[in-house]
Design an enzyme around this catalytic site. Structure first.
Site, PDB file in Angstrom:
ATOM      1  N   LYS A 188      -3.124   0.260  -3.260  1.00 17.72           N
ATOM      2  CA  LYS A 188      -2.804  -0.519  -3.456  1.00 17.72           C
ATOM      3  C   LYS A 188      -2.026  -1.450  -4.382  1.00 17.72           C
ATOM      4  O   LYS A 188      -3.506  -1.288  -5.377  1.00 17.72           O
ATOM      5  CB  LYS A 188      -4.074  -1.722  -2.167  1.00 17.72           C
ATOM      6  N   ASP A 204     -11.074 -12.059   7.207  1.00 12.84           N
ATOM      7  CA  ASP A 204      -9.537 -12.105   7.648  1.00 12.84           C
ATOM      8  C   ASP A 204      -9.699 -11.021   8.319  1.00 12.84           C
ATOM      9  O   ASP A 204      -9.126  -9.928   8.904  1.00 12.84           O
ATOM     10  CB  ASP A 204      -8.171 -11.864   6.108  1.00 12.84           C
ATOM     11  N   VAL A 244       0.785  -1.198   0.267  1.00 19.20           N
ATOM     12  CA  VAL A 244      -0.283  -0.263  -0.130  1.00 19.20           C
ATOM     13  C   VAL A 244       0.820   1.357  -0.009  1.00 19.20           C
ATOM     14  O   VAL A 244       1.951   1.575   1.366  1.00 19.20           O
ATOM     15  CB  VAL A 244      -0.913   0.026   1.675  1.00 19.20           C
TER      16      VAL A 244
END
Ligand SMILES: *[C@@H]1O[C@H](CO)[C@@H](O)[C@H](O)[C@H]1NC(C)=O
Ligand SMILES: *[C@@H]1O[C@H](CO)[C@@H](O)[C@H](O)[C@H]1NC(C)=O
Ligand SMILES: *[C@@H]1O[C@H](CO)[C@@H](O)[C@H](O)[C@H]1NC(C)=O
Ligand SMILES: *[C@@H]1O[C@H](CO)[C@@H](O)[C@H](O)[C@H]1NC(C)=O
Ligand SMILES: *[C@@H]1O[C@H](CO)[C@@H](O)[C@H](O)[C@H]1NC(C)=O
Ligand SMILES: *[C@@H]1O[C@H](CO)[C@@H](O)[C@H](O)[C@H]1NC(C)=O
Ligand SMILES: *[C@@H]1O[C@H](CO)[C@@H](O)[C@H](O)[C@H]1NC(C)=O
Ligand SMILES: *[C@@H]1O[C@H](CO)[C@@H](O)[C@H](O)[C@H]1NC(C)=O
Ligand SMILES: *[C@@H]1O[C@H](CO)[C@@H](O)[C@H](O)[C@H]1NC(C)=O
Ligand SMILES: *[C@@H]1O[C@H](CO)[C@@H](O)[C@H](O)[C@H]1NC(C)=O
Length: 804
Positions: free
Chosen positions: A544, A640, A530
């Site tokens: 990103k 996640d 990023v």
């Protein structure tokens, strides 16, 4: 624009397909081909229709296909031969063709030939599928009848009746191979990343003990229609339905390392009629090093006592010791003890062998040999002793007359097999089902702009969005908008179609300029790096750059379709994207104050998060996830959730980032869960059911959130929690939380840096929620429940009642 009329043609197209499929051929001449989009239609069907050949969807992979031959009557199509085993082609734009040069070739979406028959030079060749299941390329006018190429010469994992196995042919499935060894014996071999070993015929019995011979050097084997497999090494295998006329049979090496004979039943299912190994755990390599295979009633792996899993996703990586052995020095033997695991043995890697010795003698050998990490002692009256230097191929079987004794440091508490992350400390569930080796997903082709692709998207999104698209286009033309480059390709319009008007497509040059040639790195993760960027000289953004192009493609598409639609104050906004060749970039809202882990686990004393900030972060993250799970247009699982993916604004409001790992699914999937085709997430935060290969649903996020919640309370990583240097298992942590809930002693748990400044009611609610999140999946609350429970104690915020 003409292409958008295509949906209207759909019924016509299917009709044409239907008509064509009814006229399947068994022989094709030069110039024939089949595209993967027509996979419903076989390429060839044998004259009596026993076999078909064409594109077969891969089982554990989305949108991927094999070019295979299969039994037409089988309900679940099982390939008996495959051109491209282990390397499926894309579900769009792939094609098999039999060219004018006489070559049968399989091309992937980008036009690369992934397999071909290497025939050619003869223009009269024809390809046909025989009733025996042999795919054949021959010259019909050649009277010798010698095939230019035949699939029977290139078996994959299956042998059919009338097909012979010989010294140059092998059956292969994953790490397992059936082959004639150079001593003329037909064997099964495990050839894994770390070790290789032969496990059939039984190495303990030997060649003659297993009824084989190594004297006949013919090295041929064949299965007949009656159900007998005969091999020149004296092996004779008979099917349980021996002699049944017309039975359709196959002999297959499978991903679990067993060799089985099957017959097709009337319902189109397969019945096992013979198996090489009666005890599934006799197969080598299933559980990896230092792990034990058990069959009860299905195959399970667990770590040996004192060992822990290397990779929660992959048992073949086995287990590592939780201790470091130090056997130097005179008093070394006193530092060790032995842990017995009954009915269990590890095959191979013996440091020596003694017969007719006592248990004490065997033990002393291992104790006094530094490299000995365990010994096997058989209790069948012969006093056999095998000190072990490595622990591979472990298995437990009630039939095994002996035990393995593991050498561990005296101080180690390893009396029972180490449980994996489960709440119940006495849980048996340290095992996990075997994850199939070929499990991955396939992305859609992007470098290959194609109609069928855009069309598939249009079809998927439906007419409503088409309408929106036209409205947007009209508005765009009328307004003469400049900042968005006109989509030069249909791919671009495909993107616009998905994402609506809020969203921008950037050129690579624009982003390169905006980020000053990618010079200010903000962070990096598994999916990419990023960078900080400035748009229009004013707006700061995070760009990103997806690093791994193959994997990035998949994540890119996931993020595109998800992000374009999501807008919530606790979720990071995405402003746009760039896709130019291998350059795949995402443009996010810039969140000033870094990620939660830096604030929570950092050493910077001045930066310690106050209680009110911690509570605000817990609540905001819960609201963001609840929105993802319950309120979005599409139901989204993050998969996640961890402090690294919770970003903080200047005012320390949380925003959840990195939806790259999210898997989209339709609402219908809520009930049955979604089967993620490969593991994602981060060790320490992933729910136990992932390790068990169960279908994944939103409750995986709830589990991860529970871990984050606890980390917000204690101010350090759960995975770092230890007592006396031993890592705490999740069950022990849960027991500690239960004690806190029972006694109300929440202070002992909290981050000492808070210095007693906290709200007890909020803290207790967070402990309870965290505990609830760690429960077995069905008992976990939803993110909505959590968000409501936290909101209910938020109103105290204005009149904080701090302790001490
Ligand atoms: C699109 O795919 C079809 C086959 O699916 C192929 O014939 C055609 O050439 C492709 N078009 C482009 C522009 O590559
Ligand atoms: C085509 O795609 C395959 C993987 O799908 C890749 O390995 C290969 O390099 C690609 N070929 C070209 C010419 O892009
Ligand atoms: C060796 O095996 C082949 C095939 O099974 C058989 O025909 C032949 O008789 C065998 N030879 C001997 C010496 O047993
Ligand atoms: C086909 O496969 C599914 C899932 O693997 C299984 O549940 C089903 O029983 C199979 N059907 C037949 C006819 O074997
Ligand atoms: C192993 O033990 C010996 C004797 O106690 C000691 O001198 C040595 O430092 C130890 N080695 C390690 C790596 O702990
Ligand atoms: C055990 O085997 C070793 C060699 O492997 C040998 O040196 C030793 O004498 C044997 N001990 C007994 C008691 O047979
Ligand atoms: C070892 O673990 C058992 C239960 O798992 C426990 O009862 C015992 O107190 C532990 N011993 C030590 C020394 O930690
Ligand atoms: C654990 O294993 C024992 C026997 O090995 C069995 O009786 C018991 O039901 C199992 N418990 C669970 C929760 O699977
Ligand atoms: C690139 O950045 C410079 C300033 O750094 C600016 O003058 C120029 O206009 C930019 N070019 C583009 C194409 O945006
Ligand atoms: C981040 O938050 C802290 C408050 O904890 C604040 O003092 C600091 O200035 C913020 N940093 C930035 C870059 O905004």
């Amino acid at each position: 624009m003409a292409g958008f009329a295509s949906p209207a043609l759909l019924p016509l197209v299917s009709l044409v397909l239907l008509l064509r499929s009814s006229a399947a051929q068994h022989t094709l001449g030069a110039g024939s081909s089949l595209s993967v989009e027509d996979h419903e239609r076989p390429f060839l069907v044998s004259p009596d229709a026993t076999f078909s050949c064409g594109f077969l969807p891969a089982v554990h992979v989305d949108n991927a296909f094999y070019f295979s031959v299969w039994f037409t009557a089988a309900k679940n199509r099982t390939a008996v031969w495959t051109a491209n085993p282990g390397a499926p082609v894309n579900g769009r734009a792939s094609r098999v063709s039999f060219g004018h040069d006489g070559v049968l070739a399989l091309a992937d979406a980008n036009g690369t030939t992934v397999w071909d028959s290497k025939t050619g030079g003869n223009k009269r060749l024809a390809v046909s599928l025989l009733d025996a299941g042999n795919l054949l390329i021959t010259d019909p006018e050649d009277s010798t009848g010698v095939a230019a190429w035949q699939s029977f010469d290139w078996p994959t994992d299956t042998l059919l009746p009338s097909q012979t196995l010989s010294k140059d042919k092998k059956l292969i499935a994953g790490y397992y191979t059936l082959y004639y060894d150079n001593d003329n014996v037909l064997r099964l071999l495990y050839d894994g990343p770390e070790i290789a070993s032969i496990y059939w015929p039984d190495p303990d019995l030997g060649v003659f003990g297993s009824g084989r011979t190594n004297y006949n050097s013919s090295r041929v084997g064949a299965l007949d229609d009656a159900g007998v497999f005969l091999s020149s090494d004296n092996l004779r295998a008979e099917a349980t339905d021996l002699g049944v006329a017309g039975a359709k049979r196959r002999l297959t090496v499978e991903q679990d390392g067993n060799l089985r004979m099957y017959s097709l039943d009337a319902a189109g299912g397969w019945t096992v009629t013979w198996a090489a190994l009666k005890q599934p755990c006799s197969v080598h390599g299933l559980c990896g090093k230092n792990a034990i295979c058990e069959y009860q009633p299905s195959l399970r792996c667990s770590c040996a006592p004192g060992y822990e899993r290397v990779d929660r996703q992959d048992w073949t990586k086995g287990c590592n010791p939780t201790f470091t052995a130090n056997c130097s020095g005179a008093v070394a033997p006193e530092r060790f003890k032995f842990v017995k695991v009954a009915y269990t043995d590890f095959y191979g890697y013996d440091l020596g062998f003694n017969q007719s010795v006592t248990f004490q003698y065997c033990k002393s050998i291992c104790l006094n040999t530094c490299s000995c990490i365990a010994f096997s002692y058989r209790t069948d009256g012969q006093g056999r002793c095998y000190p072990k230097g490595l622990l591979f191929n472990g298995y437990t079987s009630p039939a095994f007359a002996g035990s393995i004794y593991l050498k561990v440091p005296r101080g180690l508490n390893a009396s029972a097999p180490t449980p994996s992350a489960g709440l119940d400390c006495n849980h048996n569930g340290s095992g996990a089902a075997i994850v199939p080796p070929y499990a991955y997903t396939y992305g859609a082709p992007s470098s290959h702009t194609n109609w069928s692709y855009v069309f598939a998207f249009a079809a998927a999104l439906g007419f409503l969005e088409l309408l929106l698209f036209f409205v947007a286009m009209a508005w765009w033309f009328l307004s003469g908008h400049e900042s968005i480059p006109f989509p030069s390709s249909l791919e671009a319009s495909g993107y616009r179609l998905i994402l609506g008007t809020q969203f921008r497509r950037f050129t690579y040059r624009e982003l390169k300029n905006a980020t000053g040639n990618f010079n200010e790195e903000l962070g990096r993760g598994g999916s990419g790096i990023v960078y900080r960027g400035v748009l229009d000289k004013a707006t700061v953004v995070a760009v990103k750059k997806l690093t791994n192009v193959v994997q990035g493609e998949e994540e890119f598409w996931a993020e595109m379709t998800v992000f374009g639609r999501i807008n919530h104050m606790n979720l990071v906004r995405i402003w746009g994207f760039c896709s130019e060749g291998k350059h795949k970039l995402l443009v996010y809202e810039y969140v000033e104050n870094g990620s939660l882990d830096m604030h929570l686990f950092g050493d910077d004393v001045g930066k310690v998060l106050a209680w009110s900030e911690r509570f605000k972060i817990a609540l905001g993250a819960a609201r963001g996830l609840a929105y993802l799970h319950h309120e979005c247009l599409e139901w989204v699982i993050h998969c996640d959730v961890k402090p690294e993916n919770i970003l903080l604004t200047r005012d320390l409001d949380p925003k959840i980032s990195d939806f790259g790992l999210a898997k989209l699914s339709g609402r219908k999937a809520i009930g049955d869960g979604v089967q993620l085709s490969h593991m994602r997430g981060t060790t320490g935060y992933i729910a136990p059911e992932w390790a068990l290969s169960l279908p994944v649903d939103a409750k995986v996020d709830v589990y991860s959130y529970g871990i984050v919640l606890l980390e917000i309370l204690i101010g350090s990583r759960i995975s770092d929690q230890t007592t006396n240097g031993d890592r705490l298992e999740m069950c022990q942590i849960a027991q500690a939380l239960k004690r806190v809930v029972a006694t109300g002693e929440v202070v002992s748990l909290l981050d000492s840096r808070l210095d007693g400044q906290f709200n007890p009611r909020q803290a207790m609610e967070m402990v309870k929620l965290s505990l609830a999140c760690m429960q077995e999946r069905s008992n976990r609350p939803t993110m909505d429940d959590i968000s409501k429970a936290l909101t209910a104690c938020d109103d105290e915020d204005e009149h904080p009642a701090y302790f001490r």
